[in-house]
Scaffold this active site. Structure first.
Site, PDB file in Angstrom:
ATOM      1  N   LYS A  54     -20.532 -15.724   6.038  1.00 30.96           N
ATOM      2  CA  LYS A  54     -20.522 -16.720   7.130  1.00 30.96           C
ATOM      3  C   LYS A  54     -19.325 -16.458   8.020  1.00 30.96           C
ATOM      4  O   LYS A  54     -18.197 -16.376   7.532  1.00 30.96           O
ATOM      5  CB  LYS A  54     -20.468 -18.136   6.555  1.00 30.96           C
ATOM      6  CG  LYS A  54     -20.499 -19.217   7.638  1.00 30.96           C
ATOM      7  CD  LYS A  54     -20.774 -20.579   7.062  1.00 30.96           C
ATOM      8  CE  LYS A  54     -20.756 -21.662   8.130  1.00 30.96           C
ATOM      9  NZ  LYS A  54     -21.039 -22.991   7.582  1.00 30.96           N
ATOM     10  N   SER A  71     -13.683 -20.738   7.658  1.00 29.91           N
ATOM     11  CA  SER A  71     -13.217 -22.098   7.914  1.00 29.91           C
ATOM     12  C   SER A  71     -11.838 -22.050   8.553  1.00 29.91           C
ATOM     13  O   SER A  71     -10.985 -21.268   8.117  1.00 29.91           O
ATOM     14  CB  SER A  71     -13.144 -22.891   6.609  1.00 29.91           C
ATOM     15  OG  SER A  71     -12.351 -24.037   6.811  1.00 29.91           O
ATOM     16  N   ASN A  90     -13.404 -31.547  12.349  1.00 28.90           N
ATOM     17  CA  ASN A  90     -13.037 -31.769  10.949  1.00 28.90           C
ATOM     18  C   ASN A  90     -11.941 -30.829  10.504  1.00 28.90           C
ATOM     19  O   ASN A  90     -11.911 -29.661  10.868  1.00 28.90           O
ATOM     20  CB  ASN A  90     -14.277 -31.672  10.048  1.00 28.90           C
ATOM     21  CG  ASN A  90     -14.418 -30.310   9.395  1.00 28.90           C
ATOM     22  OD1 ASN A  90     -13.785 -30.021   8.377  1.00 28.90           O
ATOM     23  ND2 ASN A  90     -15.247 -29.454  10.010  1.00 28.90           N
ATOM     24  N   ASN A  94     -19.531 -20.814  11.884  1.00 24.20           N
ATOM     25  CA  ASN A  94     -18.753 -21.968  11.428  1.00 24.20           C
ATOM     26  C   ASN A  94     -18.269 -22.765  12.658  1.00 24.20           C
ATOM     27  O   ASN A  94     -18.721 -22.524  13.772  1.00 24.20           O
ATOM     28  CB  ASN A  94     -17.577 -21.467  10.581  1.00 24.20           C
ATOM     29  CG  ASN A  94     -17.233 -22.435   9.468  1.00 24.20           C
ATOM     30  OD1 ASN A  94     -17.088 -23.635   9.712  1.00 24.20           O
ATOM     31  ND2 ASN A  94     -17.097 -21.932   8.245  1.00 24.20           N
ATOM     32  N   PHE A  98     -11.664 -27.918   2.525  1.00 25.52           N
ATOM     33  CA  PHE A  98     -12.329 -27.635   1.240  1.00 25.52           C
ATOM     34  C   PHE A  98     -11.992 -28.660   0.164  1.00 25.52           C
ATOM     35  O   PHE A  98     -11.632 -28.302  -0.965  1.00 25.52           O
ATOM     36  CB  PHE A  98     -11.987 -26.232   0.716  1.00 25.52           C
ATOM     37  CG  PHE A  98     -12.459 -25.086   1.555  1.00 25.52           C
ATOM     38  CD1 PHE A  98     -13.369 -25.268   2.593  1.00 25.52           C
ATOM     39  CD2 PHE A  98     -11.994 -23.788   1.308  1.00 25.52           C
ATOM     40  CE1 PHE A  98     -13.804 -24.192   3.359  1.00 25.52           C
ATOM     41  CE2 PHE A  98     -12.425 -22.714   2.064  1.00 25.52           C
ATOM     42  CZ  PHE A  98     -13.317 -22.916   3.088  1.00 25.52           C
ATOM     43  N   ASN A 104      -9.673 -24.397   8.334  1.00 26.45           N
ATOM     44  CA  ASN A 104      -8.834 -25.434   7.732  1.00 26.45           C
ATOM     45  C   ASN A 104      -8.104 -25.030   6.463  1.00 26.45           C
ATOM     46  O   ASN A 104      -7.452 -25.853   5.832  1.00 26.45           O
ATOM     47  CB  ASN A 104      -9.691 -26.682   7.460  1.00 26.45           C
ATOM     48  CG  ASN A 104     -10.281 -27.216   8.753  1.00 26.45           C
ATOM     49  OD1 ASN A 104      -9.583 -27.300   9.758  1.00 26.45           O
ATOM     50  ND2 ASN A 104     -11.563 -27.535   8.733  1.00 26.45           N
ATOM     51  N   THR A 105      -8.247 -23.771   6.065  1.00 29.13           N
ATOM     52  CA  THR A 105      -7.441 -23.247   4.958  1.00 29.13           C
ATOM     53  C   THR A 105      -6.542 -22.186   5.575  1.00 29.13           C
ATOM     54  O   THR A 105      -7.046 -21.172   6.074  1.00 29.13           O
ATOM     55  CB  THR A 105      -8.349 -22.639   3.862  1.00 29.13           C
ATOM     56  OG1 THR A 105      -9.152 -23.680   3.308  1.00 29.13           O
ATOM     57  CG2 THR A 105      -7.529 -21.987   2.758  1.00 29.13           C
TER      58      THR A 105
HETATM   59  C1  LIG Z   1     -17.314 -32.400   8.197  1.00 32.25           C
HETATM   60  C2  LIG Z   1     -17.670 -30.945   8.140  1.00 32.25           C
HETATM   61  C3  LIG Z   1     -17.354 -30.198   7.004  1.00 32.25           C
HETATM   62  C4  LIG Z   1     -17.694 -28.859   6.942  1.00 32.25           C
HETATM   63  N1  LIG Z   1     -17.396 -28.157   5.803  1.00 32.25           N
HETATM   64  C5  LIG Z   1     -17.772 -26.869   5.695  1.00 32.25           C
HETATM   65  C6  LIG Z   1     -17.537 -26.128   4.507  1.00 32.25           C
HETATM   66  O1  LIG Z   1     -17.012 -26.652   3.522  1.00 32.25           O
HETATM   67  N2  LIG Z   1     -17.916 -24.831   4.479  1.00 32.25           N
HETATM   68  C7  LIG Z   1     -18.539 -24.210   5.524  1.00 32.25           C
HETATM   69  O2  LIG Z   1     -18.888 -23.032   5.433  1.00 32.25           O
HETATM   70  N3  LIG Z   1     -18.793 -24.890   6.672  1.00 32.25           N
HETATM   71  C8  LIG Z   1     -18.429 -26.181   6.763  1.00 32.25           C
HETATM   72  N4  LIG Z   1     -18.704 -26.872   7.919  1.00 32.25           N
HETATM   73  C9  LIG Z   1     -19.330 -26.153   9.056  1.00 32.25           C
HETATM   74  C10 LIG Z   1     -20.853 -26.334   9.095  1.00 32.25           C
HETATM   75  O3  LIG Z   1     -21.470 -25.791   7.955  1.00 32.25           O
HETATM   76  C11 LIG Z   1     -21.431 -25.656  10.350  1.00 32.25           C
HETATM   77  O4  LIG Z   1     -21.213 -24.266  10.264  1.00 32.25           O
HETATM   78  C12 LIG Z   1     -20.797 -26.177  11.641  1.00 32.25           C
HETATM   79  O5  LIG Z   1     -20.552 -27.552  11.561  1.00 32.25           O
HETATM   80  C13 LIG Z   1     -21.677 -25.908  12.867  1.00 32.25           C
HETATM   81  O6  LIG Z   1     -22.920 -26.570  12.751  1.00 32.25           O
HETATM   82  P1  LIG Z   1     -23.229 -27.987  13.486  1.00 32.25           P
HETATM   83  O7  LIG Z   1     -22.817 -27.846  14.909  1.00 32.25           O
HETATM   84  O8  LIG Z   1     -24.704 -28.197  13.284  1.00 32.25           O
HETATM   85  O9  LIG Z   1     -22.419 -29.007  12.767  1.00 32.25           O
HETATM   86  C14 LIG Z   1     -18.365 -28.233   8.014  1.00 32.25           C
HETATM   87  C15 LIG Z   1     -18.689 -28.977   9.145  1.00 32.25           C
HETATM   88  C16 LIG Z   1     -18.371 -30.318   9.221  1.00 32.25           C
HETATM   89  C17 LIG Z   1     -18.732 -31.102  10.454  1.00 32.25           C
END
Ligand SMILES: Cc1cc2nc3c(=O)[nH]c(=O)nc-3n(C[C@H](O)[C@H](O)[C@H](O)COP(=O)(O)O)c2cc1C
Length: 355
Positions: free
Chosen positions: A217, A184, A119, A246, A123, A186-187
């Site tokens: 985090k 993140s 992804n 993350n 934000f 992506n910023t």
């Molecule tokens: C589509 C998507 C959007 C995400 N957006 C955020 C976010 O806005 N803030 C954040 O701290 N983590 C974000 N994450 C990261 C998740 O909170 C998590 O840390 C990460 O996906 C690892 O967990 P997983 O393997 O169970 O997905 C996002 C993950 C995905 C897949």
């Protein structure tokens, strides 16, 4: 939510582009959350509230340790639906001071064979004011909610502290805990804030504004020593907990990576676990540890718990395994905990650590 076989539903959903599928899922959740009888029906099936798993954390009762990770409910629109999905807590956001559209689409991709997502959302969210409205609507709903905060894309790095200050003030009386997200990918420039000076300052500011527990985090793409040092700085500066991790920008983990965004799901599992474990070896007992990244089974959740996690979170697993995932993990966790001769999850937390 267990009424339709998820394997069938998934085939249909996976025919749609990922963001449309996400919007549909959100619509379903909003509907469930708005209709108490439906809500009670699904919660009765999926929400495990069991003495073996129940914990008091941050002055609140967490019925079970499996939470929904940040990024699924970016605006706090689905809070009341979370017990229907079985989650013991939810982390909303990342929310920024002002609403922002996020990165241009397409920005969300599946790696189906790897059970992964990539992804580059950036934000996208409706801003702090919208989230406060959602939190006000749910203030009589007794459920643990974390608020994950980040800076606006247009805010230069040297003014980032001001964004976090604005957000601490906005959310000082809301939620169960607040999470500083500087991890993140992506910023642009956000991860550069993962330095000791910024962490010290942002926690100093946060602590002066709110009594709510503030967590950090972190990203998985750091050397363990660096991550440990940053986490220790955060704890010394008043952090109530660490969330690791993350998404990763290690594109070697999937065979056909896109050129943008962070990878989550199964390919992230070992990387996330390794960093979590390294941090836990140093900081377990000194702060609350939450493990996230590639968790989609009870065995994996239990490995994190035995390695020091009081709570775990999932995101990608929910997409691939469906709405009974939290229930399935929790039911099996009870069995695993008892099979090890423990009476309560607290006895299992950190059982594998050296110290
Ligand atoms: C589509 C998507 C959007 C995400 N957006 C955020 C976010 O806005 N803030 C954040 O701290 N983590 C974000 N994450 C990261 C998740 O909170 C998590 O840390 C990460 O996906 C690892 O967990 P997983 O393997 O169970 O997905 C996002 C993950 C995905 C897949």
């Amino acid at each position: 939510m267990a009424l339709i076989d998820y394997a069938t539903l998934k085939k249909l959903l996976f025919k749609l582009d990922p963001e449309t599928a996400h919007t549909l899922g959100g619509l379903a959740l909003r509907t469930v959350g708005a209709l108490p009888p439906l809500m009670r029906f699904f919660a009765a099936r999926n929400y495990i509230d069991h003495p073996v798993l129940r914990q008091r954390i941050f002055g609140r009762t967490f019925a079970n340790p499996v939470g929904l990770a940040a990024g699924f409910d970016k605006d706090g629109d689905y809070i009341t639906a979370m017990p229907a999905l079985g989650f013991g807590f939810t982390e909303i956001g990342t929310v920024t001071p002002k609403a922002q559209p996020g990165n241009p689409k397409p920005r969300l991709f599946r790696h189906i064979d790897e059970a992964a997502i990539q992804n580059a959302m950036g934000f996208n969210n409706k801003g702090a004011w919208h989230m406060i409205k959602q939190l006000k609507k749910t203030r009589f709903f007794d459920y643990p909610v974390g608020i994950n905060i980040g800076k606006n894309k247009t805010t230069p790095e040297n003014e980032a502290l001001r964004d976090y200050e604005t957000l601490f003030k906005a959310f000082k009386d809301y939620g169960t805990y607040i999470v500083i997200n500087i991890s993140s990918p992506n910023t642009p420039g956000l991860r550069d804030l993962q330095n000791e000076a910024f962490i010290r300052e942002v926690f100093r500011i946060g602590r002066a504004i709110t009594d709510r527990p503030i967590l950090l985090k972190i990203a998985p793409d750091m050397e363990p020593d660096q991550a440990i040092a940053l986490c220790r700085t955060a704890v010394d500066a008043g952090a109530a907990g660490i969330i690791a991790t993350n998404t990763t920008v290690d594109y070697s983990l999937v065979p056909h990576p896109r050129s943008i965004g962070g990878i989550s799901g199964r390919p992230l599992r070992e990387k996330s676990f390794t960093l979590f474990r390294a941090i836990a070896e140093e900081l377990y007992g000194q702060t609350l540890l939450i493990s996230v990244g590639g968790i989609d089974t009870a065995a994996e959740a239990y490995r994190r718990i035995r390695s020091g996690a009081s709570l775990v979170q999932v995101y990608t697993g929910l997409i691939y395994r469906g709405p009974t995932l939290a229930r399935d993990i929790n039911q099996e966790l009870i069995r695993l905990i008892k099979a090890d001769g423990f009476n309560h999850i607290s006895e299992a937390i950190g059982a594998d650590l050296k110290n």
